[in-house]
Scaffold this motif. Structure first.
Motif, PDB file in Angstrom:
ATOM      1  N   GLN A 340     -21.501 -15.701  44.554  1.00 14.82           N
ATOM      2  CA  GLN A 340     -19.879 -15.823  44.348  1.00 14.82           C
ATOM      3  C   GLN A 340     -19.716 -15.270  42.955  1.00 14.82           C
ATOM      4  N   LEU A 341     -20.771 -15.119  42.240  1.00 19.72           N
ATOM      5  CA  LEU A 341     -20.518 -14.465  40.591  1.00 19.72           C
ATOM      6  C   LEU A 341     -20.253 -12.961  40.881  1.00 19.72           C
ATOM      7  N   ILE A 342     -21.404 -12.308  41.721  1.00 15.01           N
ATOM      8  CA  ILE A 342     -20.933 -10.681  41.914  1.00 15.01           C
ATOM      9  C   ILE A 342     -19.639 -10.440  42.636  1.00 15.01           C
ATOM     10  N   HIS A 343     -19.384 -11.195  43.578  1.00 14.38           N
ATOM     11  CA  HIS A 343     -17.833 -11.197  44.251  1.00 14.38           C
ATOM     12  C   HIS A 343     -16.751 -11.461  43.305  1.00 14.38           C
ATOM     13  N   ALA A 344     -16.912 -12.328  42.433  1.00 16.14           N
ATOM     14  CA  ALA A 344     -15.833 -12.842  41.564  1.00 16.14           C
ATOM     15  C   ALA A 344     -15.666 -11.473  40.623  1.00 16.14           C
ATOM     16  N   ALA A 345     -16.950 -11.148  39.824  1.00 13.22           N
ATOM     17  CA  ALA A 345     -16.735  -9.999  39.099  1.00 13.22           C
ATOM     18  C   ALA A 345     -16.183  -8.654  39.785  1.00 13.22           C
ATOM     19  N   ASP A 346     -16.480  -8.315  41.086  1.00 10.21           N
ATOM     20  CA  ASP A 346     -15.947  -7.377  41.852  1.00 10.21           C
ATOM     21  C   ASP A 346     -14.509  -7.374  42.074  1.00 10.21           C
ATOM     22  N   GLN A 347     -14.161  -8.609  42.497  1.00  7.38           N
ATOM     23  CA  GLN A 347     -12.479  -8.854  42.712  1.00  7.38           C
ATOM     24  C   GLN A 347     -11.842  -8.528  41.286  1.00  7.38           C
ATOM     25  N   ALA A 348     -12.386  -9.019  40.255  1.00  6.14           N
ATOM     26  CA  ALA A 348     -11.738  -8.729  38.769  1.00  6.14           C
ATOM     27  C   ALA A 348     -11.540  -7.201  38.498  1.00  6.14           C
ATOM     28  N   GLY A 356      -4.142   0.402  37.730  1.00  8.82           N
ATOM     29  CA  GLY A 356      -4.060   1.502  36.942  1.00  8.82           C
ATOM     30  C   GLY A 356      -5.227   1.892  36.295  1.00  8.82           C
ATOM     31  N   ARG A 357      -6.474   1.276  36.411  1.00 10.16           N
ATOM     32  CA  ARG A 357      -7.680   1.762  35.830  1.00 10.16           C
ATOM     33  C   ARG A 357      -7.684   1.543  33.990  1.00 10.16           C
ATOM     34  N   ASN A 358      -9.037   1.667  33.682  1.00 10.33           N
ATOM     35  CA  ASN A 358      -8.987   1.874  32.207  1.00 10.33           C
ATOM     36  C   ASN A 358      -8.504   0.521  31.479  1.00 10.33           C
ATOM     37  N   GLN A 359      -8.807  -0.860  32.445  1.00  8.02           N
ATOM     38  CA  GLN A 359      -8.528  -2.122  32.024  1.00  8.02           C
ATOM     39  C   GLN A 359      -9.631  -3.098  32.238  1.00  8.02           C
ATOM     40  N   THR A 360      -9.420  -4.155  31.524  1.00 10.69           N
ATOM     41  CA  THR A 360     -10.210  -5.244  32.022  1.00 10.69           C
ATOM     42  C   THR A 360      -9.553  -6.649  32.422  1.00 10.69           C
ATOM     43  N   HIS A 361     -10.446  -7.242  33.585  1.00  5.51           N
ATOM     44  CA  HIS A 361      -9.468  -8.297  34.074  1.00  5.51           C
ATOM     45  C   HIS A 361     -10.794  -9.401  34.390  1.00  5.51           C
ATOM     46  N   PHE A 362     -10.223 -10.594  34.344  1.00  5.81           N
ATOM     47  CA  PHE A 362     -11.214 -11.705  34.391  1.00  5.81           C
ATOM     48  C   PHE A 362     -10.808 -12.779  35.538  1.00  5.81           C
ATOM     49  N   LEU A 363     -11.774 -13.101  36.407  1.00  9.50           N
ATOM     50  CA  LEU A 363     -11.457 -13.816  37.534  1.00  9.50           C
ATOM     51  C   LEU A 363     -12.324 -15.357  37.327  1.00  9.50           C
ATOM     52  N   THR A 364     -11.514 -16.335  37.483  1.00  7.94           N
ATOM     53  CA  THR A 364     -12.349 -17.623  37.515  1.00  7.94           C
ATOM     54  C   THR A 364     -13.301 -17.968  38.693  1.00  7.94           C
ATOM     55  N   LEU A 365     -14.444 -18.336  38.487  1.00  8.55           N
ATOM     56  CA  LEU A 365     -15.471 -18.738  39.403  1.00  8.55           C
ATOM     57  C   LEU A 365     -15.149 -20.056  40.040  1.00  8.55           C
ATOM     58  N   ASN A 366     -15.112 -20.177  41.485  1.00 10.48           N
ATOM     59  CA  ASN A 366     -15.010 -21.530  41.743  1.00 10.48           C
ATOM     60  C   ASN A 366     -16.029 -21.852  42.741  1.00 10.48           C
ATOM     61  N   PRO A 367     -17.105 -22.426  42.208  1.00 12.80           N
ATOM     62  CA  PRO A 367     -18.287 -22.656  43.020  1.00 12.80           C
ATOM     63  C   PRO A 367     -18.114 -23.445  44.209  1.00 12.80           C
ATOM     64  N   SER A 369     -15.840 -22.986  46.575  1.00 16.59           N
ATOM     65  CA  SER A 369     -15.157 -22.154  47.464  1.00 16.59           C
ATOM     66  C   SER A 369     -15.778 -20.704  47.546  1.00 16.59           C
ATOM     67  N   SER A 370     -15.656 -20.133  48.786  1.00 13.21           N
ATOM     68  CA  SER A 370     -16.243 -18.872  48.958  1.00 13.21           C
ATOM     69  C   SER A 370     -15.518 -17.807  48.362  1.00 13.21           C
ATOM     70  N   THR A 371     -14.369 -18.026  47.891  1.00 15.71           N
ATOM     71  CA  THR A 371     -13.574 -16.954  47.564  1.00 15.71           C
ATOM     72  C   THR A 371     -13.047 -17.365  46.043  1.00 15.71           C
ATOM     73  N   PRO A 372     -13.317 -16.452  44.967  1.00 10.05           N
ATOM     74  CA  PRO A 372     -13.010 -16.956  43.726  1.00 10.05           C
ATOM     75  C   PRO A 372     -11.579 -16.732  43.477  1.00 10.05           C
ATOM     76  N   LEU A 373     -11.073 -17.745  42.558  1.00  8.16           N
ATOM     77  CA  LEU A 373      -9.771 -17.928  42.316  1.00  8.16           C
ATOM     78  C   LEU A 373      -9.328 -16.975  41.380  1.00  8.16           C
ATOM     79  N   ILE A 374      -8.096 -16.203  41.550  1.00  9.17           N
ATOM     80  CA  ILE A 374      -7.766 -15.116  40.417  1.00  9.17           C
ATOM     81  C   ILE A 374      -7.030 -15.829  39.407  1.00  9.17           C
ATOM     82  N   ALA A 375      -7.752 -15.841  38.227  1.00  3.55           N
ATOM     83  CA  ALA A 375      -6.819 -16.320  36.957  1.00  3.55           C
ATOM     84  C   ALA A 375      -5.927 -15.305  36.587  1.00  3.55           C
ATOM     85  N   GLU A 376      -5.126 -15.769  35.372  1.00  2.00           N
ATOM     86  CA  GLU A 376      -4.385 -14.680  34.762  1.00  2.00           C
ATOM     87  C   GLU A 376      -5.186 -13.733  34.116  1.00  2.00           C
ATOM     88  N   ALA A 377      -4.657 -12.473  34.492  1.00  2.00           N
ATOM     89  CA  ALA A 377      -5.466 -11.378  34.148  1.00  2.00           C
ATOM     90  C   ALA A 377      -5.406 -11.098  32.677  1.00  2.00           C
TER      91      ALA A 377
END
Length: 380
Positions: A340-348, A356-367, A369-377
């Protein structure tokens, strides 16, 4: 009567000699016992740093030596790299790692053990930082007919080592030390080969996953969060297509070096696959990890990467990360949480590249659920 007195004197002298021989035998037995214990300790050492730390410190103190010196033949700097990467801080003032065998051949011209009083030249060669040496034993370390080193045992007692005594146990000790040094170097080298990416000299994917499991257990134990981050070099295929794979390899090595240089010693940097790197940041919450990611992203974008042809490239990279909180850790399913951690980081990371690339995004981990929840980037 004179004969009786003479016999009494001879009897007393005989008893004295027997007593001296018994004391000597007792001392020799104790000495051999100590060497046997030292041999077992050396054989149990799992790393070169642990072995050398024992020889240069504990061994010296245990056998009441005023100095122990070690010279090793290290042509490819393998031993130095192992010591540099060790968690054991080793005082190297009595250790010399040499690229050639010249000094070793001068110390052991016929590959023989030396014992006795060293001359000024020999003192300078093997006891450079210990001038008060009145007797010594200098052991050649030989493996497969190759002189790989020299172990020097120095004493202030002029009678500790001399040419009138036999030192068979020292010959045995030199063989044991040589075997232990070689075994430690081979073992650690094999371990590094199995865990280090050959091109970038960072951890490989397998080693990263093992470290991720360690961080999960540490987080559960210390009640501290950590960040899991993925980094992908933007438009890397264009670099290979335009400048060739040699330049691509050079860029990967340079990015790896820059990432390792900019993070803490306690952080983990690994090549996760292709042009993608993974980073673990122990003790970092969301704001800390975002600050680290933005610093890395900006430094990478500003760094002048050089192609194989000498052209300067300005690259960029996309970042995605998630945070593992202690409350997220379900000890009964660590492997699932790792995924889940790898998947969340990968989705972010995917969000950063999609927007657009050259950016940083963050995704909240939801242990749960098998799918991470996308937080405000967090986008820069």
């Amino acid at each position: 009567m004179d004969d009786i007195n003479k016999l009494a004197v001879e009897n007393r002298e005989l008893k004295r000699l027997v007593h001296l021989m018994q004391n000597k035998a007792t001392r020799n037995e104790a000495l051999l016992h100590n060497f046997f214990e030292a041999e077992l300790l050396m054989l149990s050492c799992s790393s070169l740093a642990e072995l050398l730390n024992y020889l240069l410190n504990d061994f010296r103190q245990h056998f009441k030596l005023c100095a122990v010196g070690l010279v090793l033949f290290d042509p490819e700097e393998t031993a130095q790299e192992l010591l540099d990467s060790s968690s054991i801080t080793l005082d190297q003032s009595h250790l010399r790692l040499l690229p050639t065998q010249q000094l070793l051949r001068e110390i052991h011209p016929e590959n023989r053990l030396f014992y006795g009083q060293p001359d000024s030249r020999l003192k300078q060669q093997v006891f450079e930082h210990s001038p008060v040496i009145n007797s010594c034993a200098i052991l050649p370390l030989i493996r497969e007919n190759c002189l790989i080193g020299s172990l020097s045992l120095g004493s202030m007692d002029p009678d500790r080592y001399n040419q009138f005594l036999s030192y068979d146990y020292l010959s045995h000790l030199s063989s044991v030390v040589a075997v232990c040094i070689e075994n430690c170097i081979r073992r650690e080298t094999l371990q590094r080969l199995s865990s280090i990416d050959a091109l970038t000299k960072t951890l490989n994917r397998r080693a990263f996953n093992l470290q991720l499991m360690r961080e999960l257990k540490r987080s559960s134990r210390t009640d501290a969060p950590f960040a899991c981050m993925l980094v992908d070099i933007d438009h890397f295929k264009r670099i290979n297509d335009s400048f060739g794979h040699l330049t691509g390899d050079r860029v990967l090595r340079a990015v790896a070096e820059l990432l390792k240089e900019l993070v803490r010693d306690t952080d983990t940097v690994a090549r996760y696959g292709g042009e993608e790197f993974a980073i673990l940041l122990p003790g970092c919450d969301h704001s800390d990890a975002l600050q680290v990611a933005e610093n890395l992203r900006q430094k990478l974008h500003a760094y002048p990467f050089e192609t194989h042809q000498g052209t300067v490239l300005n690259l960029s990279a996309s970042f995605g990360f998630t945070i593992c909180e202690p409350k997220d850790i379900a000890t009964e399913d660590m492997n699932g949480l790792m995924e889940q951690l790898i998947h969340a980081a990968d989705q972010a990371l995917y969000q950063s590249k999609e927007r657009g690339r050259n950016q940083t995004h963050f995704l909240t981990l939801n242990p749960k659920s098998s799918t991470p929840l996308i937080a405000e980037a967090d986008q820069r």
